[in-house]
Motif scaffolding. Structure first.
Motif, PDB file in Angstrom:
ATOM      1  N   VAL A 264     -52.907  -7.309  34.256  1.00 25.95           N
ATOM      2  CA  VAL A 264     -52.419  -8.481  33.514  1.00 25.95           C
ATOM      3  C   VAL A 264     -52.080  -8.078  32.078  1.00 25.95           C
ATOM      4  O   VAL A 264     -51.028  -8.449  31.562  1.00 25.95           O
ATOM      5  N   TYR A 265     -52.958  -7.317  31.451  1.00 23.13           N
ATOM      6  CA  TYR A 265     -52.676  -6.880  30.072  1.00 23.13           C
ATOM      7  C   TYR A 265     -51.428  -5.999  30.001  1.00 23.13           C
ATOM      8  O   TYR A 265     -50.635  -6.123  29.068  1.00 23.13           O
ATOM      9  N   GLU A 266     -51.254  -5.132  30.970  1.00 20.90           N
ATOM     10  CA  GLU A 266     -50.038  -4.300  30.984  1.00 20.90           C
ATOM     11  C   GLU A 266     -48.792  -5.174  31.096  1.00 20.90           C
ATOM     12  O   GLU A 266     -47.813  -4.959  30.383  1.00 20.90           O
ATOM     13  N   ARG A 267     -48.831  -6.142  31.969  1.00 20.06           N
ATOM     14  CA  ARG A 267     -47.698  -7.065  32.092  1.00 20.06           C
ATOM     15  C   ARG A 267     -47.504  -7.851  30.806  1.00 20.06           C
ATOM     16  O   ARG A 267     -46.373  -8.114  30.384  1.00 20.06           O
ATOM     17  N   ALA A 268     -48.619  -8.220  30.175  1.00 22.71           N
ATOM     18  CA  ALA A 268     -48.552  -9.011  28.945  1.00 22.71           C
ATOM     19  C   ALA A 268     -47.883  -8.238  27.822  1.00 22.71           C
ATOM     20  O   ALA A 268     -47.015  -8.780  27.123  1.00 22.71           O
ATOM     21  N   VAL A 269     -48.259  -6.983  27.643  1.00 20.46           N
ATOM     22  CA  VAL A 269     -47.660  -6.229  26.531  1.00 20.46           C
ATOM     23  C   VAL A 269     -46.207  -5.868  26.804  1.00 20.46           C
ATOM     24  O   VAL A 269     -45.462  -5.565  25.874  1.00 20.46           O
ATOM     25  N   HIS A 270     -45.801  -5.954  28.047  1.00 21.17           N
ATOM     26  CA  HIS A 270     -44.369  -5.808  28.346  1.00 21.17           C
ATOM     27  C   HIS A 270     -43.647  -7.126  28.061  1.00 21.17           C
ATOM     28  O   HIS A 270     -42.496  -7.119  27.636  1.00 21.17           O
ATOM     29  N   GLY A 271     -44.340  -8.238  28.280  1.00 19.76           N
ATOM     30  CA  GLY A 271     -43.743  -9.555  28.045  1.00 19.76           C
ATOM     31  C   GLY A 271     -43.708  -9.959  26.588  1.00 19.76           C
ATOM     32  O   GLY A 271     -42.756 -10.578  26.123  1.00 19.76           O
ATOM     33  N   VAL A 272     -44.765  -9.629  25.867  1.00 25.72           N
ATOM     34  CA  VAL A 272     -44.853  -9.971  24.434  1.00 25.72           C
ATOM     35  C   VAL A 272     -45.193  -8.699  23.653  1.00 25.72           C
ATOM     36  O   VAL A 272     -46.231  -8.603  23.016  1.00 25.72           O
ATOM     37  N   THR A 273     -44.291  -7.764  23.716  1.00 24.42           N
ATOM     38  CA  THR A 273     -44.482  -6.435  23.153  1.00 24.42           C
ATOM     39  C   THR A 273     -44.824  -6.459  21.666  1.00 24.42           C
ATOM     40  O   THR A 273     -45.581  -5.617  21.193  1.00 24.42           O
ATOM     41  N   TYR A 274     -44.287  -7.413  20.935  1.00 20.41           N
ATOM     42  CA  TYR A 274     -44.462  -7.420  19.486  1.00 20.41           C
ATOM     43  C   TYR A 274     -45.521  -8.411  19.020  1.00 20.41           C
ATOM     44  O   TYR A 274     -45.493  -8.864  17.880  1.00 20.41           O
ATOM     45  N   SER A 275     -46.483  -8.717  19.876  1.00 13.93           N
ATOM     46  CA  SER A 275     -47.577  -9.609  19.527  1.00 13.93           C
ATOM     47  C   SER A 275     -48.804  -8.791  19.118  1.00 13.93           C
ATOM     48  O   SER A 275     -49.416  -8.110  19.944  1.00 13.93           O
ATOM     49  N   VAL A 276     -49.155  -8.872  17.848  1.00 12.71           N
ATOM     50  CA  VAL A 276     -50.355  -8.191  17.351  1.00 12.71           C
ATOM     51  C   VAL A 276     -51.573  -8.682  18.124  1.00 12.71           C
ATOM     52  O   VAL A 276     -52.419  -7.886  18.546  1.00 12.71           O
ATOM     53  N   ASP A 277     -51.662  -9.990  18.331  1.00 14.91           N
ATOM     54  CA  ASP A 277     -52.815 -10.555  19.027  1.00 14.91           C
ATOM     55  C   ASP A 277     -52.951 -10.025  20.452  1.00 14.91           C
ATOM     56  O   ASP A 277     -54.056  -9.740  20.921  1.00 14.91           O
ATOM     57  N   MET A 278     -51.828  -9.880  21.159  1.00 14.69           N
ATOM     58  CA  MET A 278     -51.890  -9.403  22.543  1.00 14.69           C
ATOM     59  C   MET A 278     -52.413  -7.973  22.588  1.00 14.69           C
ATOM     60  O   MET A 278     -53.275  -7.630  23.402  1.00 14.69           O
TER      61      MET A 278
END
Length: 156
Positions: free
Chosen positions: A46-60
């Motif tokens: 899920v985290y891998e998918r998340a950082v692909h979806g919101v790559t520029y989110s410091v919080d993510m």
């Protein structure tokens, strides 16, 4: 019954996030839900998918790194994740929570050359906490022998 509910929950999150991938809070909720099910592999997925979806989110990236610290024992794996995140958000003016967590992690590892290197990198980047980082660097230099702070080649 429980397995059917898990599959439904995943289906809902997957459908929603496929449509609205920038809703980083829902990625976090999804990862937290998977963590409740003790599915470390699924949380990482899920985290891998998340950082692909919101790559520029410091919080993510911060949430992902906190998860990695609490899950993985290998410092190199954790450092690589921090470095991946910082490659995308490290120059964001308000990226200090991720940098802070990286410093905190390296201090916990007592890797003083790495801490010094992080501070050196930070002092080259305009950011909201520049004064605080300069003070932290001065404190580090004052509290550790120079021999402990020298960076080694081919590190990080």
């Amino acid at each position: 019954m429980l397995e059917a509910n898990i599959l439904k929950i995943r289906k809902v999150y997957d459908a929603f996030l496929a449509e609205f991938p920038l809703c980083y809070g829902y990625w976090k909720k999804y990862a937290d839900r998977e963590a409740c099910l003790n599915s470390i592999e699924k949380v990482a997925e899920v985290y891998e998918r998340a950082v692909h979806g919101v790559t520029y989110s410091v919080d993510m990236w911060l949430h992902y790194c906190v998860f990695a610290i609490s899950t993985y024992g290998d410092p190199d794996t954790i450092r690589k994740l921090f470095e991946r995140g910082l490659a995308y958000v490290g120059t964001d003016y308000q990226c200090f929570p991720l940098w802070d967590k990286y410093i905190e992690y390296e201090i916990s590892q007592q890797d003083w050359p790495c801490v010094a290197k992080i501070y050196t990198r930070l002092l080259e980047i305009p950011n909201q906490q520049l004064d605080r980082y300069f003070e932290g660097f001065k404190e580090l230099v004052a509290s550790r022998p120079l021999s402990e702070l020298r960076t080694r080649f081919n590190r990080h």
